[in-house]
Write a protein that holds these residues in place. Structure first.
Motif, PDB file in Angstrom:
ATOM      1  N   LEU A 173       0.835  -1.201   0.000  1.00  0.00           N
ATOM      2  CA  LEU A 173       0.000   0.000   0.000  1.00  0.00           C
ATOM      3  C   LEU A 173       0.871   1.252   0.000  1.00  0.00           C
ATOM      4  O   LEU A 173       0.613   2.209  -0.732  1.00  0.00           O
ATOM      5  CB  LEU A 173      -0.905  -0.027   1.235  1.00  0.00           C
ATOM      6  CG  LEU A 173      -2.076   0.930   1.234  1.00  0.00           C
ATOM      7  CD1 LEU A 173      -3.027   0.593   0.119  1.00  0.00           C
ATOM      8  CD2 LEU A 173      -2.787   0.899   2.569  1.00  0.00           C
ATOM      9  N   LEU A 209       2.384   1.698  -3.398  1.00  0.00           N
ATOM     10  CA  LEU A 209       1.393   2.214  -4.350  1.00  0.00           C
ATOM     11  C   LEU A 209       1.191   3.713  -4.160  1.00  0.00           C
ATOM     12  O   LEU A 209       1.112   4.475  -5.130  1.00  0.00           O
ATOM     13  CB  LEU A 209       0.056   1.501  -4.155  1.00  0.00           C
ATOM     14  CG  LEU A 209      -0.099   0.175  -4.879  1.00  0.00           C
ATOM     15  CD1 LEU A 209      -1.360  -0.531  -4.419  1.00  0.00           C
ATOM     16  CD2 LEU A 209      -0.173   0.423  -6.376  1.00  0.00           C
ATOM     17  N   LEU A 210       1.131   4.113  -2.898  1.00  0.00           N
ATOM     18  CA  LEU A 210       0.901   5.515  -2.590  1.00  0.00           C
ATOM     19  C   LEU A 210       2.055   6.380  -3.096  1.00  0.00           C
ATOM     20  O   LEU A 210       1.850   7.408  -3.744  1.00  0.00           O
ATOM     21  CB  LEU A 210       0.750   5.670  -1.082  1.00  0.00           C
ATOM     22  CG  LEU A 210       0.168   6.991  -0.636  1.00  0.00           C
ATOM     23  CD1 LEU A 210      -1.307   7.016  -0.954  1.00  0.00           C
ATOM     24  CD2 LEU A 210       0.409   7.196   0.837  1.00  0.00           C
ATOM     25  N   GLY A 225       1.844   6.801  -6.700  1.00  0.00           N
ATOM     26  CA  GLY A 225       0.851   7.794  -7.096  1.00  0.00           C
ATOM     27  C   GLY A 225       1.363   9.211  -6.921  1.00  0.00           C
ATOM     28  O   GLY A 225       1.161  10.086  -7.774  1.00  0.00           O
ATOM     29  N   ILE A 226       2.048   9.453  -5.783  1.00  0.00           N
ATOM     30  CA  ILE A 226       2.599  10.783  -5.520  1.00  0.00           C
ATOM     31  C   ILE A 226       3.615  11.147  -6.595  1.00  0.00           C
ATOM     32  O   ILE A 226       3.603  12.249  -7.152  1.00  0.00           O
ATOM     33  CB  ILE A 226       3.255  10.826  -4.123  1.00  0.00           C
ATOM     34  CG1 ILE A 226       2.189  10.597  -3.048  1.00  0.00           C
ATOM     35  CG2 ILE A 226       3.956  12.154  -3.896  1.00  0.00           C
ATOM     36  CD1 ILE A 226       2.747  10.404  -1.663  1.00  0.00           C
ATOM     37  N   ARG A 259       3.804  10.059  -9.590  1.00  0.00           N
ATOM     38  CA  ARG A 259       3.108  10.367 -10.844  1.00  0.00           C
ATOM     39  C   ARG A 259       2.601  11.791 -10.843  1.00  0.00           C
ATOM     40  O   ARG A 259       2.656  12.502 -11.857  1.00  0.00           O
ATOM     41  CB  ARG A 259       1.917   9.432 -11.035  1.00  0.00           C
ATOM     42  CG  ARG A 259       2.257   8.164 -11.731  1.00  0.00           C
ATOM     43  CD  ARG A 259       1.101   7.193 -11.657  1.00  0.00           C
ATOM     44  NE  ARG A 259       1.608   5.861 -11.865  1.00  0.00           N
ATOM     45  CZ  ARG A 259       1.779   5.340 -13.070  1.00  0.00           C
ATOM     46  NH1 ARG A 259       1.450   6.004 -14.136  1.00  0.00           N
ATOM     47  NH2 ARG A 259       2.283   4.142 -13.200  1.00  0.00           N
ATOM     48  N   GLY A 260       2.078  12.225  -9.696  1.00  0.00           N
ATOM     49  CA  GLY A 260       1.559  13.579  -9.584  1.00  0.00           C
ATOM     50  C   GLY A 260       2.649  14.605  -9.790  1.00  0.00           C
ATOM     51  O   GLY A 260       2.440  15.648 -10.423  1.00  0.00           O
ATOM     52  N   ILE A 261       3.844  14.324  -9.234  1.00  0.00           N
ATOM     53  CA  ILE A 261       4.936  15.302  -9.311  1.00  0.00           C
ATOM     54  C   ILE A 261       5.569  15.300 -10.703  1.00  0.00           C
ATOM     55  O   ILE A 261       5.791  16.347 -11.309  1.00  0.00           O
ATOM     56  CB  ILE A 261       6.000  15.000  -8.232  1.00  0.00           C
ATOM     57  CG1 ILE A 261       5.388  15.211  -6.841  1.00  0.00           C
ATOM     58  CG2 ILE A 261       7.218  15.897  -8.418  1.00  0.00           C
ATOM     59  CD1 ILE A 261       6.259  14.739  -5.706  1.00  0.00           C
ATOM     60  N   ASN A 278       2.122  12.211 -15.699  1.00  0.00           N
ATOM     61  CA  ASN A 278       1.952  10.875 -16.267  1.00  0.00           C
ATOM     62  C   ASN A 278       2.687  10.693 -17.592  1.00  0.00           C
ATOM     63  O   ASN A 278       3.087   9.596 -17.950  1.00  0.00           O
ATOM     64  CB  ASN A 278       0.467  10.583 -16.456  1.00  0.00           C
ATOM     65  CG  ASN A 278      -0.008   9.510 -15.504  1.00  0.00           C
ATOM     66  OD1 ASN A 278       0.793   8.755 -14.958  1.00  0.00           O
ATOM     67  ND2 ASN A 278      -1.309   9.436 -15.309  1.00  0.00           N
ATOM     68  N   LEU A 311      -0.008  -4.695 -11.681  1.00  0.00           N
ATOM     69  CA  LEU A 311      -1.131  -3.768 -11.522  1.00  0.00           C
ATOM     70  C   LEU A 311      -1.067  -2.628 -12.534  1.00  0.00           C
ATOM     71  O   LEU A 311      -1.968  -1.795 -12.598  1.00  0.00           O
ATOM     72  CB  LEU A 311      -1.142  -3.192 -10.106  1.00  0.00           C
ATOM     73  CG  LEU A 311      -1.432  -4.204  -8.993  1.00  0.00           C
ATOM     74  CD1 LEU A 311      -1.308  -3.547  -7.632  1.00  0.00           C
ATOM     75  CD2 LEU A 311      -2.806  -4.806  -9.169  1.00  0.00           C
ATOM     76  N   GLY A 312       0.031  -2.576 -13.329  1.00  0.00           N
ATOM     77  CA  GLY A 312       0.129  -1.542 -14.348  1.00  0.00           C
ATOM     78  C   GLY A 312       0.685  -0.239 -13.834  1.00  0.00           C
ATOM     79  O   GLY A 312       0.585   0.795 -14.501  1.00  0.00           O
ATOM     80  N   VAL A 313       1.265  -0.219 -12.615  1.00  0.00           N
ATOM     81  CA  VAL A 313       1.867   1.015 -12.123  1.00  0.00           C
ATOM     82  C   VAL A 313       3.365   0.836 -11.868  1.00  0.00           C
ATOM     83  O   VAL A 313       3.982   1.634 -11.190  1.00  0.00           O
ATOM     84  CB  VAL A 313       1.175   1.509 -10.826  1.00  0.00           C
ATOM     85  CG1 VAL A 313      -0.230   1.944 -11.112  1.00  0.00           C
ATOM     86  CG2 VAL A 313       1.178   0.427  -9.774  1.00  0.00           C
TER      87      VAL A 313
END
Lengths: 308, 327
Positions: free
Chosen positions: A146, A149-150, A153-154, A156-158, A161, A248-250
């Protein structure tokens, strides 16, 4: 020179750890398998029958061939091909290389981070210790996957994509490393609390050595044993985490497929009965994880003085 | 005991605030929230006005306080991707995840404890060896691989069970349930087994090693000498004394089940919160990610609290020890 090397080898062969290794056939098989997989990973470009990353060598008409022992198989492609006509064996060799690389580097990163924070926490004590350990407690309530994953995500945001794929491998290593540091920090901190009151540390302090020098040169070597055991077991976990992220594709992008990514691509063909695309890399992954796990278990028992 | 509970509650609140801070920082540091609200051609002074209106220029503690207050009331803003209130988006996905996790947890608990007791009591039986071998495989298989293998065997080769979706669901107000239709129940089997398998093997190994340890103790020998039935010894005395570590691990694993449902839901296209979370990570939907994080943290804190309370229920020794503040 050679006699000295021979003497050293002899000493290693006679040591307790080597003896407990030789005694268990399961561990020997796991060790040999791990070594073999490492060699395959290192020499993947030399031993692969095809280059799976070179689009020019891939022929679409060879697509979806089953493994060679199947009546429709082609002996040129031992483990069959995927829908683009890529040789599965070569793809697995290269995937193994990536999975092991990411696993190794992220474990090293987690280790470096955890050891440093653990040393500081144990040696400094007080509020520094409290802050680091509470952060560790909070993170430990969440499963590593988890957290990874988090962080993903962070990132990706910075990064955004669009540019993520180029930096994906670094992000994945950071994500896995940051989600596994706690265990090292806690272990090292515990050992430091014991070591820092011993005479050799007191002596080093009296001479007036810099605290950092005491920490890394004098205390660190004495707390490395348990750290190495955790690292071995964590290598298997890191490999699984990378595979899961990629599945999971990330995780790693499709242009540089690791074992997890290969399985994910195969999963899409599973419904049509083309099982080998997903199952062959899965077998490679399971063998890798199982042998590293067995080695880790053995190392834990062999280095544990209570079990001798 | 009361002091202990209050201290645990306080610790829980601290954890929630720390997680809240992380979630809040996500909004502030990952991308500019204004950019997600307005177009590229909005002039600077208008952006500044919007900033002022939304309170984004306020000092950090005030903004964080507002975030916590809104969060407590279940208001986490709008999803960037779906432009709907986050709580409604997550709420519609919640039943699927809860039902899946519940069934997985029951499978793991019932089978795990049962198999653990059996292998602990009869370590040499052939069945015990089979259980142990299977559990070794269960531990080494990543969750997604278990799912793929089950799909291959039961959905593709045998064709007896569906491999994706929830089947037909029945609605009870806001809650949708798959427990009451045959397609819903059939769709539940493979994902629940996948999700529960890892936890099952963990619980089984734990119960087994605890049982092996307890069966060697003097009070079990004494119980035998008193001529108690096997049943009373095995379950009344032995199993009961293994429960404290089992409850701890099981409680923590329940949290892990929710987290690992991310993977299972992706493999089986199960329309739950985990699948939503992965989609949010891929599309950088910060509000959904942050809310999911807070919800999971809340879940973990509540479970840990329940686990602490359960200790008192199963282990009388702790009740008399209460003055020292627990264990």
């Amino acid at each position: 020179m050679t006699s000295r090397v021979g003497a050293t080898l002899h000493k290693i062969w006679d040591s307790d750890v080597a003896y407990s290794f030789r005694r268990s056939p399961v561990v020997v098989v796991a060790g040999v398998t791990t070594l073999l997989l490492f060699l395959i990973a290192i020499f993947a470009p030399l031993i692969s029958p095809f280059d799976p990353l070179d689009l020019a060598t891939i022929d679409l008409t060879n697509g979806l061939l089953p493994p060679a022992w199947h009546p429709d198989g082609n002996p040129e492609f031992v483990l069959g091909t995927d829908e683009q006509g890529r040789d599965m064996l070569s793809a697995i060799f290269y995937g193994l290389r990536l999975s092991l690389f990411v696993g190794f580097v992220s474990v090293l990163f987690a280790m470096a981070l955890g050891i440093t924070l653990g040393l500081i926490s144990g040696y400094a004590g007080g509020s520094v210790d409290a802050v680091i350990m509470r952060a560790a407690d909070v993170q430990l309530t969440f499963p590593a996957i988890l957290v990874a994953l988090l962080i993903n995500g962070i990132a990706r945001g910075i990064i955004g994509n669009e540019r993520f794929d180029e930096l994906a491998i670094i992000v994945v290593i950071l994500a896995i490393g940051l989600s596994f540091w706690v265990q090292y920090a806690r272990t090292v901190r515990g050992s430091v609390l014991v070591e820092k009151n011993k005479e050799y540390v007191q002596a080093a302090k009296v001479i007036g050595l810099h605290p950092l020098l005491i920490l890394f040169r004098h205390i660190l070597p004495n707390v490395m044993g348990p750290v190495l055991v955790i690292a071995t077991i964590n290598l298997a976990l890191a490999i699984i985490t990378e595979a899961t992220l990629s599945f999971l594709g990330v995780g790693l992008p499709a242009t540089t497929p690791s074992l997890g990514r290969l399985i994910e691509e195969g999963n899409r063909m599973l419904q049509e009965g083309k099982w080998w695309i997903a199952i062959m890399p899965s077998i490679a992954l399971v063998i890798l994880v199982l042998s590293v796990n067995l080695l880790g278990d053995w190392l834990r028992d062999a280095l544990n003085p209570k079990l001798r | 005991m009361l002091a202990f509970i209050i201290r645990r509650l306080f610790q829980g609140i601290i954890v929630m605030l720390a997680v809240g801070l992380v979630a809040f920082s996500l909004f502030n540091f990952v991308g500019d929230p204004i950019n997600s609200l307005v177009g590229i051609d909005t002039p600077l002074d208008e952006r500044e006005k919007l900033r002022e209106q939304l309170g984004l220029n306020d000092p950090f503690p005030i903004q964080f306080g507002r975030f916590v207050l809104n969060g407590v009331q279940g208001n986490f803003g709008l999803s960037y991707r779906m432009s709907e209130p986050v709580m409604r988006v997550i709420g519609s996905r919640l039943p699927a995840t809860v039902e899946l996790s519940l069934v997985a947890a029951i499978i793991a608990l019932v089978l795990g404890v049962g198999m653990g007791v059996f292998t602990g009591l009869y370590p040499r039986a052939a069945l015990s060896r089979i259980f142990l071998t299977v559990s070794l495989i269960g531990v080494s298989l990543p969750t997604f691989l278990t799912g793929i293998l089950l799909i291959l065997v039961f959905a593709v080769w045998l064709g007896v069970l569906p491999s994706f979706g929830r089947g037909d669901v029945v609605s009870f107000g806001a809650w949708t349930s798959g427990f009451f239709t045959s397609t819903g129940l059939r769709a539940l089997i493979l994902p629940a087994v996948t999700l529960g398998l890892f936890q099952l093997t963990l619980i089984m190994r734990l119960v087994r090693s605890e049982m092996l340890e307890v069966m060697r103790t003097d009070y079990i020998k004494f119980a035998r000498a008193r001529g108690l039935t096997d049943r009373a010894i095995n379950f009344g005395h032995a199993l009961k004394n293994t429960l404290v570590p089992v409850i701890t691990i099981t409680g923590l694993q329940l949290g892990a089940i929710i987290a690992f449902s991310i993977i299972t839901e992706t493999v089986f296209s199960w329309p739950g919160m985990g699948q939503l979370f992965i989609q949010s990570v891929q599309s950088v939907d910060i509000p959904v990610m942050a809310t999911y994080l807070v919800l999971i943290a809340l879940f973990f804190v509540v479970i840990n609290l329940c686990v602490d309370l359960l200790y008192y229920a199963v282990d009388p020794r702790l009740r008399f020890d209460g003055s020292k503040g627990g264990h």
